[in-house]
Design a protein around this motif. Structure first.
Motif, PDB file in Angstrom:
ATOM      1  N   UNK A 284       0.890  -1.054  -0.064  1.00 22.24           N
ATOM      2  CA  UNK A 284       0.170  -0.022   0.013  1.00 22.24           C
ATOM      3  C   UNK A 284       0.764   1.137  -0.068  1.00 22.24           C
TER       4      UNK A 284
ATOM      5  N   UNK B 221       4.003   1.274  -1.460  1.00 19.54           N
ATOM      6  CA  UNK B 221       4.664   1.583  -2.700  1.00 19.54           C
ATOM      7  C   UNK B 221       3.649   2.079  -3.605  1.00 19.54           C
ATOM      8  N   UNK B 222       2.175   1.718  -3.443  1.00 22.39           N
ATOM      9  CA  UNK B 222       1.000   2.011  -4.440  1.00 22.39           C
ATOM     10  C   UNK B 222       0.668   3.497  -3.918  1.00 22.39           C
ATOM     11  N   UNK B 223       1.079   4.051  -3.011  1.00 25.07           N
ATOM     12  CA  UNK B 223       0.866   5.451  -2.599  1.00 25.07           C
ATOM     13  C   UNK B 223      -0.438   5.662  -2.370  1.00 25.07           C
ATOM     14  N   UNK B 224      -1.181   4.545  -1.748  1.00 22.31           N
ATOM     15  CA  UNK B 224      -2.617   4.318  -1.385  1.00 22.31           C
ATOM     16  C   UNK B 224      -3.007   5.102  -0.233  1.00 22.31           C
ATOM     17  N   UNK B 225      -3.734   6.187  -0.594  1.00 20.22           N
ATOM     18  CA  UNK B 225      -4.508   7.120   0.447  1.00 20.22           C
ATOM     19  C   UNK B 225      -5.886   6.746   0.843  1.00 20.22           C
ATOM     20  N   UNK B 226      -6.273   5.717   0.494  1.00 15.80           N
ATOM     21  CA  UNK B 226      -7.460   5.082   1.016  1.00 15.80           C
ATOM     22  C   UNK B 226      -7.573   4.953   2.430  1.00 15.80           C
TER      23      UNK B 226
ATOM     24  N   UNK C 122       7.651 -10.880  -2.479  1.00 14.35           N
ATOM     25  CA  UNK C 122       9.045 -10.740  -1.950  1.00 14.35           C
ATOM     26  C   UNK C 122       9.881 -11.057  -3.259  1.00 14.35           C
TER      27      UNK C 122
ATOM     28  N   UNK D 139       6.250  -9.402  -8.992  1.00 15.52           N
ATOM     29  CA  UNK D 139       4.924  -9.883  -8.470  1.00 15.52           C
ATOM     30  C   UNK D 139       3.697  -9.161  -9.167  1.00 15.52           C
ATOM     31  N   UNK D 140       2.854 -10.083  -9.455  1.00 12.82           N
ATOM     32  CA  UNK D 140       1.428  -9.577  -9.810  1.00 12.82           C
ATOM     33  C   UNK D 140       0.674  -9.045  -8.683  1.00 12.82           C
TER      34      UNK D 140
ATOM     35  N   UNK E 201       1.000  -6.427  -6.651  1.00 14.47           N
ATOM     36  CA  UNK E 201       0.710  -5.160  -6.592  1.00 14.47           C
ATOM     37  C   UNK E 201      -0.299  -4.640  -7.531  1.00 14.47           C
ATOM     38  N   UNK E 202      -0.268  -5.227  -8.681  1.00 17.07           N
ATOM     39  CA  UNK E 202      -1.463  -4.998  -9.650  1.00 17.07           C
ATOM     40  C   UNK E 202      -2.647  -5.507  -9.262  1.00 17.07           C
ATOM     41  N   UNK E 203      -2.877  -6.680  -8.605  1.00 22.06           N
ATOM     42  CA  UNK E 203      -3.914  -7.352  -8.119  1.00 22.06           C
ATOM     43  C   UNK E 203      -4.676  -6.328  -6.673  1.00 22.06           C
TER      44      UNK E 203
ATOM     45  N   UNK F 192      -4.005  -3.133  -6.165  1.00 23.32           N
ATOM     46  CA  UNK F 192      -4.539  -2.224  -7.107  1.00 23.32           C
ATOM     47  C   UNK F 192      -5.998  -2.440  -7.505  1.00 23.32           C
TER      48      UNK F 192
ATOM     49  N   UNK G 168       3.365  -8.525 -16.066  1.00 25.60           N
ATOM     50  CA  UNK G 168       3.879  -8.671 -14.820  1.00 25.60           C
ATOM     51  C   UNK G 168       2.617  -8.893 -13.987  1.00 25.60           C
TER      52      UNK G 168
ATOM     53  N   UNK H  91      -3.768   6.888  -6.055  1.00 22.20           N
ATOM     54  CA  UNK H  91      -3.778   6.586  -4.774  1.00 22.20           C
ATOM     55  C   UNK H  91      -4.808   5.862  -4.352  1.00 22.20           C
TER      56      UNK H  91
END
Lengths: 164, 164, 164, 164
Positions: free
Chosen positions: A34, A36-41, A113, A117-118, A120-122, A124, B36, B142
């Motif tokens: 989260x 890395x994804x810069x999530x602001x949820x 790790x 990886x998939x 981060x995509x999943x 999101x 990816x 985000x």
């Protein structure tokens, strides 16, 4: 709108033990993903347990369902091993009917790790679907979102597809 | 449901030139990111151009709009630099009104080539929102999705937020 | 000065099979590692075989020794699983005595494919030691270089140390 | 044998500023690189300063030399920008003559923070050369080790080569 992520393990969170050369679970990587994804949820991350979904039985699925039922948030993402993600989705669909909750299960084919990886995509994808879909239980994989009763894992190809 | 991704450059696709020590554009990483992410979406990737969004002017935005208008797919994701993504969204909103098209713009704060990117998360998010949202123009960043007329980039924090 | 790298497998080159969730060998990553390291050394990369060093027996070690003996280059780096790297070093030390050859064995604790590998560091180290050390057989791990008869793997700590 | 690493900046340690889209220095990555490499060398890491080597002048080189001279360790690795690494090597060669010290300068073409760095390979290489070479000043790049008076950077190719 506040969300909740329930962590149950799966390939998502597997790590490499350099002393034994085997794969194992330690802590979830959801927080780092989260970040890395810069999530602001606005969301809570709750670790239900960390296990390989091939080792789950009915009692484990009941534990996941209980965590969904007691969640004050109506929108839930559940990280899960891909091998039995469809079985758990069916249990949740029965248990969450009439509750008005939206639950999106997702997983990964490659551990986060291990770099490529998939996951981060999943994550999101799942976090986006869960914000806009009607109440019900879904599986988000491969960029797609399937209803819980219309999805299976194609084990030869390592992808999810419709049943029908 | 078939989708189209329009690539316009932005931080998403910046690379490091090891001879000069500066950042530049070469080819888009969208294909590698979809691989990816194990995306199995039916989609076309079209590179409109590759540029820093600070250098875009009205003619560049007209070119993006034209690409949206001629797209046979009604659901579009547009990768874009974050600095002027909101300006482009406004141009598309006016130009796509009444067309029934859904356009989701997204970007990245860190180049994909630099490893710890938010790009993979954002593309997973944008591709999911675009499948389920009603016609209109949106910005997905985000983990959130904003209507085109209710979003701004907070340049101090590097995050997107509602205007109101 | 021309060098030769003999690849024998080991953790160095393990990959993750996303269909089965297990680790396996495919092709060596040595070429990619040399490219990432921007190596401009004149060298040959020869794959002897790809195996877990726990599964090696005397015949496998004889095969590695034979590859060393027939190498036209006098300076050799051998990538090897860490579990039995010391046993192989002893076999090579006996077989290469009086040949004037310098052989440096090295390995990795984490697969290169898993991102945070020590492999890139170790291969840079082994390729450097081999260029300047006198004839003999050495093990390069943890930034250090050990004579073949004064090294053991500490399995609890996952590091190499002197015997004495 | 105890070593010392003197950090002076260079591409090695550049980071991406996601708010401005530019490259800058923060803290050195040497500690993380040594951890990833599973280095068990006895060494001190000392940050002299963090700068682009194109901006160094005589006073900066005098500062690096002073750090070498006062180092209690006789074996030194110096991380440095590649653009003027040869100039600094010449200053150190004059200043360290007759001191019995061995100094190996190294750098990187790609920032470590950008994932596909040559830095991990080069630091493994420099730390190995410094342990075995006779007193003097050297530049370790591309897997090779050059005497300070027989090396130049080929700026077109981005590689180091002999002068002669």
């Amino acid at each position: 709108m506040k969300l909740r992520i329930l962590v149950t393990g799966g390939t998502f969170d597997k790590e490499y033990d350099e002393l034994t050369g085997s794969l194992y679970f330690r802590d979830t990587h959801l927080g780092e993903m989260l970040r890395l994804g810069r999530s602001k949820l606005e969301l809570e991350v709750e670790t239900v347990f960390m296990m390989d979904s091939l080792e789950m039985d009915d009692s484990h699925r009941a534990t996941i369902l209980a965590a969904c039922l007691r969640s004050p948030e109506a929108r839930l993402v559940i990280t899960h091993g891909t091998d039995t993600i469809v079985e758990t989705a069916a249990v949740l669909a029965r248990g969450l009917a009439e509750t008005g909750k939206t639950a999106v299960l997702t997983g990964a084919m490659v551990p986060f790790a291990f770099g490529s990886s998939d996951g981060l995509f999943n994550i999101g994808s799942a976090l986006s679907f869960v914000q806009v879909l009607d109440p019900g239980v879904y599986v988000a994989m491969n960029g797609r979102c399937f209803g819980w009763d219309n999805v299976r894992k194609n084990r030869e190809l390592g992808v999810f597809e419709e049943v029908g």
